[in-house]
Design a protein around this motif. Structure first.
Motif, short mmCIF file in Angstrom:
data_model
loop_
_atom_site.label_atom_id
_atom_site.label_comp_id
_atom_site.label_asym_id
_atom_site.label_seq_id
_atom_site.Cartn_x
_atom_site.Cartn_y
_atom_site.Cartn_z
N LYS A 19 -13.89 10.32 -8.10
CA LYS A 19 -14.20 9.14 -8.90
C LYS A 19 -15.30 8.28 -8.25
CE LYS A 19 -12.49 5.63 -6.24
NZ LYS A 19 -12.28 6.20 -4.98
N ILE A 21 -16.10 4.11 -8.48
CA ILE A 21 -15.72 2.83 -9.09
C ILE A 21 -17.02 2.08 -9.36
CG2 ILE A 21 -14.46 0.67 -8.78
CD1 ILE A 21 -12.46 2.15 -7.05
N GLU A 25 -13.55 -2.63 -7.39
CA GLU A 25 -12.69 -2.17 -6.29
C GLU A 25 -12.21 -3.37 -5.48
OE1 GLU A 25 -16.16 -2.03 -6.58
OE2 GLU A 25 -16.27 0.02 -5.78
N HIS A 26 -11.12 -3.22 -4.82
CA HIS A 26 -10.42 -4.26 -4.05
C HIS A 26 -9.84 -5.34 -4.95
CE1 HIS A 26 -10.95 -2.91 0.05
NE2 HIS A 26 -12.14 -2.48 -0.30
N VAL A 28 -9.08 -4.99 -7.87
CA VAL A 28 -8.08 -4.29 -8.69
C VAL A 28 -6.70 -4.30 -8.01
CG1 VAL A 28 -8.57 -1.96 -7.77
CG2 VAL A 28 -7.76 -2.20 -10.11
N VAL A 29 -6.69 -4.38 -6.68
CA VAL A 29 -5.43 -4.45 -5.94
C VAL A 29 -4.68 -5.75 -6.31
CG1 VAL A 29 -4.44 -4.62 -3.59
CG2 VAL A 29 -6.34 -3.05 -4.04
N HIS A 137 -1.93 4.85 2.30
CA HIS A 137 -2.39 3.48 2.08
C HIS A 137 -1.26 2.77 1.36
CE1 HIS A 137 -4.41 0.70 -0.65
NE2 HIS A 137 -5.06 1.58 -1.36
N PRO A 140 -1.67 1.12 -2.85
CA PRO A 140 -2.73 1.60 -3.76
C PRO A 140 -2.57 1.02 -5.16
CG PRO A 140 -1.11 3.33 -3.40
CD PRO A 140 -0.69 2.16 -2.55
N SER A 141 -3.66 0.60 -5.75
CA SER A 141 -3.57 0.02 -7.10
C SER A 141 -3.27 1.09 -8.13
CB SER A 141 -4.89 -0.67 -7.46
OG SER A 141 -5.92 0.30 -7.57
N ILE A 143 -5.90 3.08 -9.18
CA ILE A 143 -7.17 3.40 -9.87
C ILE A 143 -7.70 4.77 -9.47
CG2 ILE A 143 -8.67 2.20 -8.18
CD1 ILE A 143 -10.40 1.45 -10.68
N ASP A 144 -7.53 5.16 -8.20
CA ASP A 144 -8.05 6.46 -7.77
C ASP A 144 -7.32 7.58 -8.50
OD1 ASP A 144 -9.43 4.85 -6.05
OD2 ASP A 144 -8.92 5.94 -4.23
C1 MEV Z 1 -10.22 2.57 -3.28
O1 MEV Z 1 -10.87 3.64 -3.93
C2 MEV Z 1 -10.08 1.41 -4.22
C3 MEV Z 1 -9.45 0.16 -3.60
O2 MEV Z 1 -9.55 -0.86 -4.60
C4 MEV Z 1 -8.01 0.37 -3.21
C5 MEV Z 1 -7.07 0.54 -4.41
O3 MEV Z 1 -7.39 0.12 -5.50
O4 MEV Z 1 -5.98 1.08 -4.19
C6 MEV Z 1 -10.23 -0.31 -2.40
#
Ligand code: MEV
Length: 315
Positions: A19, A21, A25-26, A28-29, A137, A140-141, A143-144
């Protein structure tokens, strides 16, 4: 969907995507929506029944203490399937912020689903792949994993079903590896410390990123990619304010912009890893790639066609 027949097969196969983004990113957490695209480079997994778990990564057998075994056990636990021998063929640079880990997880879940069960829903694949991702991690949100399941552009908000994000035309993306990748976990923890130090300022940045994402979706629908590129530059600025950029990332972004990219930013966790640049057409995409190559920055193209992000092709 994996499987599909009534009798579990002796070999299961699964495919998933890497993917990029494009926005968010970030943030989205913390619940802000993000825009990401599944790219054609990804992971193919083949699973066969075995007494104990066995993992092969690009034809190399991993030692039993490798942390991917722990991730595999979590994934199997979530799918409630027994041990297996899994062979993973990874077309993506590992750990570069292009979602190789999530793509491995999704491809494995699909392959195991096909091997051991008659059907596995996309929701089950998502849950299993998230269990795998949590090994590496803590927060993780998703999104990956959502992007690894999809091909095309998706809008993702934490805790919600990913939506396809229809847009006009074709996205000519160029992706550069701008320095060694940092650990996603470390970068996410760094941002959490920034939030703790100044929560008010942090929520203002989240609001700003949220409007960038909203505006980018509208502009993509309208086909105004030049404006989308400018928003990518703004997102990059906000990410560098969270200490996620590096000299190599800034150089790769600057080289891309000077070579005619509409916009450029880090993609993924930052602190190293990859940069994505949006180009108006194939000619400019080639120009950006050659400019990076002339500076010994390894890179590749990743096109996204405006089909609205249909769910995966199963190979
Ligand atoms: C990592 O690809 C994306 C981050 O936003 C972490 C996440 O969303 O889990 C940095």
């Amino acid at each position: 969907m994996s499987g599909g027949s009534d009798v579990p097969s002796a070999t299961g196969t699964g495919r998933a995507f890497g993917k990029v983004i494009l926005f968010g990113e970030h943030a989205v957490v913390y619940g802000v929506p993000a825009l990401a695209a599944g790219i054609s480079k990804g992971v193919r997994a083949t699973a066969q029944a075995a007494k104990d778990d066995e993992l092969w990564l690009n034809d190399r057998r991993l030692e039993g203490d490798h942390e991917l075994y722990q991730a595999l056990r979590k994934l199997r636990g979530s799918l409630a399937v027994p041990a297996a021998s899994l062979s993973l063929r990874v077309e993506l640079p590992l750990g570069a912020g292009l979602g190789s880990s999530a793509a491995m997880a999704v491809a494995s879940a699909r392959a195991l689903g096909e091997l051991h069960r008659s059907t596995v829903s996309e929701r089950e694949v998502f849950a299993a792949a998230q269990a795998w991702e949590r090994v590496f991690h803590g927060n993780p949100s998703g999104i990956d994993v959502a992007a690894a399941q999809a091909m095309g552009l998706i809008a993702f908000s934490r805790g919600e079903e990913p939506q396809s994000a229809p847009f006009s035309g074709h996205l000519y993306l160029a992706v550069a590896q701008a320095g060694p990748p940092a650990s996603t976990k470390t970068m996410v923890e760094g941002v959490a410390r920034i939030q703790k130090r100044n929560p008010e300022q942090f929520s203002k940045t989240l609001e700003a990123i949220s409007s960038l994402v909203h505006n980018a979706r509208v502009l993509l629908r309208q086909g105004d990619q030049a404006a989308v590129g400018k928003l990518m530059d703004l997102n990059q600025m906000l990410l560098s304010g969270w200490m996620l950029s590096t000299e190599e990332i800034e150089t790769a972004c600057a080289v891309a912009r000077h070579s005619g990219a509409l916009g450029a930013k880090l993609t993924g966790a930052g602190g190293g890893g990859c940069v994505v640049a949006l180009c108006a057409n194939n000619h400019l995409q080639e120009k950006v790639l050659s400019a990076w190559e002339s500076k010994n920055i390894s890179c590749f193209s990743a096109d996204v066609v405006g089909d609205g992000g249909q769910h995966h092709e199963h190979v």
